[in-house]
Design a protein around this motif. Structure first.
Motif, PDB file in Angstrom:
ATOM      1  N   VAL A   1       0.811  -1.217   0.000  1.00  0.00           N
ATOM      2  CA  VAL A   1       0.000   0.000   0.000  1.00  0.00           C
ATOM      3  C   VAL A   1       0.844   1.266   0.000  1.00  0.00           C
TER       4      VAL A   1
ATOM      5  N   ASP B   1       0.200  -3.458  -9.650  1.00  0.00           N
ATOM      6  CA  ASP B   1      -0.243  -3.251  -8.271  1.00  0.00           C
ATOM      7  C   ASP B   1       0.667  -2.238  -7.583  1.00  0.00           C
TER       8      ASP B   1
ATOM      9  N   PRO C   1       1.904   0.505  -5.193  1.00  0.00           N
ATOM     10  CA  PRO C   1       1.579   1.183  -3.934  1.00  0.00           C
ATOM     11  C   PRO C   1       1.753   2.699  -4.069  1.00  0.00           C
TER      12      PRO C   1
ATOM     13  N   ARG D   1      -7.262   1.264  -5.213  1.00  0.00           N
ATOM     14  CA  ARG D   1      -6.284   2.261  -5.661  1.00  0.00           C
ATOM     15  C   ARG D   1      -7.025   3.485  -6.175  1.00  0.00           C
TER      16      ARG D   1
ATOM     17  N   GLU E   1      -7.079   7.224  -7.980  1.00  0.00           N
ATOM     18  CA  GLU E   1      -6.403   8.108  -8.935  1.00  0.00           C
ATOM     19  C   GLU E   1      -7.269   9.341  -9.183  1.00  0.00           C
TER      20      GLU E   1
ATOM     21  N   SER F   1       0.556   4.513  -7.363  1.00  0.00           N
ATOM     22  CA  SER F   1      -0.832   4.939  -7.281  1.00  0.00           C
ATOM     23  C   SER F   1      -0.875   6.249  -6.501  1.00  0.00           C
TER      24      SER F   1
ATOM     25  N   VAL G   1      -3.754   4.631  -1.954  1.00  0.00           N
ATOM     26  CA  VAL G   1      -4.303   3.286  -1.822  1.00  0.00           C
ATOM     27  C   VAL G   1      -5.120   3.237  -0.541  1.00  0.00           C
TER      28      VAL G   1
END
Length: 345
Positions: free
Chosen positions: A173, A199, A201, A230, A232, A242, A245
């Protein structure tokens, strides 16, 4: 109340010009702050040590190790100038409440850390990793090489620690990366992306010296077994991270920089623009300013630190943990970058 307690960077310059005495007093002050929040230094999961001089590392360590009989918290140590005059060391902390779940996670094939920290601590659904450098966990030997080689070692070490906790890169994360030479930023990103894949973080990457000249990169990770989302706010997300998270009731926000036009302005203007962007992220994630627990304020100079902190304090109040760290920033013209953790718990 938040299930995690954040204590900002704490110094003890009044202990005199001895890094051991300053370390001991700074830790005592952290313990006092944590006890006021129904925790203690013994319960801490994460400590971050900002050390003015690499030559003081051994003496700091010797004083530091006296604070725990067993199961010390994870730790990240970087070498940088400090905002507090005459301070040789500054230490921040994250801890669960006393009596909460807190477990050391250690791969069975790894040796114990040669320094006084645990490689990873799990509290509830959250796994905190120490700052990882290019060291072989099985025998504690240094792995030499360029930033690409060392980043691969760091990421493989992270993979083993995550696996020991029943987690994977998909559970990451948050990350904090420290590069002694920001010219290696692109190469670090290339190798980092190979491992984290889609993926990504939340992350901040800054320039700071490390405790040994052999090391070209250090990365600190947080992972969570909670359901992740996640967040944005840009139509073109950053391929390396990201924006934020969400892990259950906790929101981990990447280091935010001012937009291009604001980067031409002074540190106060940059801070205000960052806070505007942070508000947008909080709103999209269904969090509010009142949920913010920690602000890690990276600044390039003392003037920027003095400009940023009162603006952050005015925005988020007295109970928010604000740590100012003097570093180099990757974006041209940037003097302020802010990383955030919010918790609705």
């Amino acid at each position: 109340m938040s299930h995690l307690i954040f204590v900002p960077g704490t110094a003890a310059a009044d202990a005199g010009a001895d890094v051991g005495k300053q370390t001991t007093l700074a830790l005592a002050r952290l313990d006092e702050r944590l006890r006021a929040e129904r925790s203690s230094l013994a319960d801490a999961a994460v400590l971050t040590v900002y050390l003015r001089k690499a030559a003081d590392f051994a003496a700091m360590n010797e004083a530091y190790r006296q604070a725990w009989k067993a199961a010390p918290p994870t730790r990240t140590t970087v070498v940088t100038e400090l905002v507090t005059p005459d301070a040789l060391v500054e230490i921040s902390a994250i801890a669960p409440a006393a009596g909460a779940d807190r477990r050391v996670v250690h791969p069975s094939s790894w040796m114990a850390s040669p320094n006084p920290y645990s490689y990873s601590i799990r509290t509830g659904d959250t796994l905190f990793l120490s700052g990882l450098i290019a060291r072989n966990g099985k025998d504690n030997t240094v792995v030499s090489g360029d930033v690409a080689t060392q980043t691969r070692v760091v990421m493989e070490n992270a993979r083993e620690l995550l696996d020991s906790a029943g987690l994977s890169f998909a559970h990451l994360v948050s990350a904090r990366a420290f590069l002694p030479d920001l010219a290696s930023f692109a190469e670090f990103n290339r190798v980092y992306r190979e491992h984290v894949g889609p993926d990504r973080p939340a992350r901040a990457t800054v320039g700071a010296s490390l405790t040994g000249s052999s090391y070209n990169v250090e990365v600190t990770f947080v992972a969570s077994a909670s359901q992740l989302e996640r967040i944005e706010t840009s139509a073109q997300p950053n391929p390396n991270l990201s924006a934020a998270v969400k892990a259950g009731n906790v929101l981990w926000v990447s280091g935010l920089l001012a937009d291009a036009d604001a980067l031409k302005e002074d540190a106060a203007a940059q801070t205000r623009d960052i806070l505007r962007k942070l508000d947008a992220l909080l709103d999209k994630a269904a969090f509010s300013r009142g949920d913010v627990r920690e602000l890690l304020v990276y600044v390039t100079d003392g003037e920027a630190a003095r400009a940023a902190e009162p603006l952050c304090r005015a925005a988020f109040g007295e109970r928010v943990s604000i740590t100012r760290a003097l570093v180099k920033l990757a974006a041209e013209g940037a003097r302020v970058e802010i990383m955030t953790c919010a918790d609705r718990g």
